[in-house]
Scaffold this motif. Sequence first.
Motif, PDB file in Angstrom:
ATOM      1  N   GLY A 156       0.814  -1.203   0.000  1.00  0.00           N
ATOM      2  CA  GLY A 156       0.000   0.000   0.000  1.00  0.00           C
ATOM      3  C   GLY A 156       0.845   1.248   0.000  1.00  0.00           C
ATOM      4  O   GLY A 156       1.981   1.249   0.481  1.00  0.00           O
ATOM      5  N   ASP A 191       0.147   5.557   0.458  1.00  0.00           N
ATOM      6  CA  ASP A 191      -0.729   6.706   0.679  1.00  0.00           C
ATOM      7  C   ASP A 191       0.082   7.977   0.474  1.00  0.00           C
ATOM      8  O   ASP A 191       1.090   8.183   1.143  1.00  0.00           O
ATOM      9  CB  ASP A 191      -1.296   6.718   2.103  1.00  0.00           C
ATOM     10  CG  ASP A 191      -2.356   5.673   2.319  1.00  0.00           C
ATOM     11  OD1 ASP A 191      -3.247   5.552   1.462  1.00  0.00           O
ATOM     12  OD2 ASP A 191      -2.298   4.961   3.339  1.00  0.00           O
ATOM     13  N   THR A 243      -0.253  12.071   0.512  1.00  0.00           N
ATOM     14  CA  THR A 243      -1.096  13.189   0.915  1.00  0.00           C
ATOM     15  C   THR A 243      -0.448  14.479   0.440  1.00  0.00           C
ATOM     16  O   THR A 243       0.667  14.813   0.838  1.00  0.00           O
ATOM     17  CB  THR A 243      -1.271  13.220   2.444  1.00  0.00           C
ATOM     18  OG1 THR A 243      -1.812  11.963   2.868  1.00  0.00           O
ATOM     19  CG2 THR A 243      -2.210  14.342   2.860  1.00  0.00           C
ATOM     20  N   ARG A 273      -5.683  12.929  -0.802  1.00  0.00           N
ATOM     21  CA  ARG A 273      -4.968  11.731  -0.370  1.00  0.00           C
ATOM     22  C   ARG A 273      -5.202  10.674  -1.437  1.00  0.00           C
ATOM     23  O   ARG A 273      -6.334  10.346  -1.760  1.00  0.00           O
ATOM     24  CB  ARG A 273      -5.434  11.217   0.981  1.00  0.00           C
ATOM     25  CG  ARG A 273      -4.604  10.016   1.454  1.00  0.00           C
ATOM     26  CD  ARG A 273      -4.868   9.639   2.901  1.00  0.00           C
ATOM     27  NE  ARG A 273      -6.250   9.428   3.212  1.00  0.00           N
ATOM     28  CZ  ARG A 273      -6.907   8.276   3.038  1.00  0.00           C
ATOM     29  NH1 ARG A 273      -6.287   7.234   2.518  1.00  0.00           N
ATOM     30  NH2 ARG A 273      -8.174   8.166   3.376  1.00  0.00           N
ATOM     31  N   ALA A 327      -4.483   6.848  -2.412  1.00  0.00           N
ATOM     32  CA  ALA A 327      -4.091   5.562  -1.854  1.00  0.00           C
ATOM     33  C   ALA A 327      -4.019   4.537  -2.973  1.00  0.00           C
ATOM     34  O   ALA A 327      -4.862   4.529  -3.873  1.00  0.00           O
ATOM     35  CB  ALA A 327      -5.104   5.124  -0.799  1.00  0.00           C
ATOM     36  N   ARG A 381      -3.416   0.316  -3.380  1.00  0.00           N
ATOM     37  CA  ARG A 381      -3.274  -0.980  -2.729  1.00  0.00           C
ATOM     38  C   ARG A 381      -2.912  -2.017  -3.792  1.00  0.00           C
ATOM     39  O   ARG A 381      -3.565  -2.075  -4.832  1.00  0.00           O
ATOM     40  CB  ARG A 381      -4.569  -1.411  -2.034  1.00  0.00           C
ATOM     41  CG  ARG A 381      -5.057  -0.434  -0.995  1.00  0.00           C
ATOM     42  CD  ARG A 381      -4.149  -0.391   0.230  1.00  0.00           C
ATOM     43  NE  ARG A 381      -4.546   0.684   1.117  1.00  0.00           N
ATOM     44  CZ  ARG A 381      -3.893   1.826   1.270  1.00  0.00           C
ATOM     45  NH1 ARG A 381      -2.789   2.050   0.581  1.00  0.00           N
ATOM     46  NH2 ARG A 381      -4.297   2.754   2.095  1.00  0.00           N
ATOM     47  N   GLU A 428      -7.423   4.754  -4.922  1.00  0.00           N
ATOM     48  CA  GLU A 428      -8.468   5.512  -4.237  1.00  0.00           C
ATOM     49  C   GLU A 428      -8.043   6.969  -4.171  1.00  0.00           C
ATOM     50  O   GLU A 428      -6.899   7.263  -3.832  1.00  0.00           O
ATOM     51  CB  GLU A 428      -8.663   4.940  -2.831  1.00  0.00           C
ATOM     52  CG  GLU A 428      -9.868   5.451  -2.120  1.00  0.00           C
ATOM     53  CD  GLU A 428     -10.075   4.720  -0.801  1.00  0.00           C
ATOM     54  OE1 GLU A 428     -10.993   3.897  -0.731  1.00  0.00           O
ATOM     55  OE2 GLU A 428      -9.304   4.985   0.133  1.00  0.00           O
ATOM     56  N   ARG A 451     -14.546   9.954  -1.194  1.00  0.00           N
ATOM     57  CA  ARG A 451     -13.671   8.816  -1.471  1.00  0.00           C
ATOM     58  C   ARG A 451     -14.172   8.164  -2.758  1.00  0.00           C
ATOM     59  O   ARG A 451     -15.362   7.930  -2.910  1.00  0.00           O
ATOM     60  CB  ARG A 451     -13.747   7.839  -0.316  1.00  0.00           C
ATOM     61  CG  ARG A 451     -12.961   6.605  -0.442  1.00  0.00           C
ATOM     62  CD  ARG A 451     -13.204   5.678   0.761  1.00  0.00           C
ATOM     63  NE  ARG A 451     -13.162   6.384   2.017  1.00  0.00           N
ATOM     64  CZ  ARG A 451     -12.179   6.297   2.909  1.00  0.00           C
ATOM     65  NH1 ARG A 451     -11.162   5.512   2.667  1.00  0.00           N
ATOM     66  NH2 ARG A 451     -12.205   6.969   4.028  1.00  0.00           N
TER      67      ARG A 451
END
Length: 130
Positions: A61, A63, A65, A70, A72, A74, A83, A95
């Motif tokens: 993963g 992330d 920011t 943000r 993300a 995976r 995401e 989201r």
Amino acid sequence: MPEREVELLAAALRRDSADLNLYAEVLSVNLVDSLPPGAVQVKRKRSVTDRMSGRDGAVTGLDVTLGERRLALRVDRAVVVGEICKEVRGIVLSRRQVGLDEWIDALAQALADAAASNARAREAVERFLT
């Protein structure tokens, strides 16, 4: 940042994305090295072999920011889930799950926006373009 440079940045971010595990590893290292501390969080899965040999393990993963965005990512074997979140003071207002291409485009735009006002982010963008 001009739209052409954002497109070049997205192309640079897409480079080597055929091997997802290698892509996640390279991208995470480049982003951690390039962006301000705390802007990138990397999640890893360490096998027993990784622990015994002192390796960090596989990236599962990522992330990123930047401002109120943000992003993300995976990675689970051959499945990638992106995401894009709008986050204000730690509260997620929206989201949306996206594919890898859209996630890369969003990351390129977020990096370009950050580069317009932040010298370190500008250096990150230049590093990806070279």
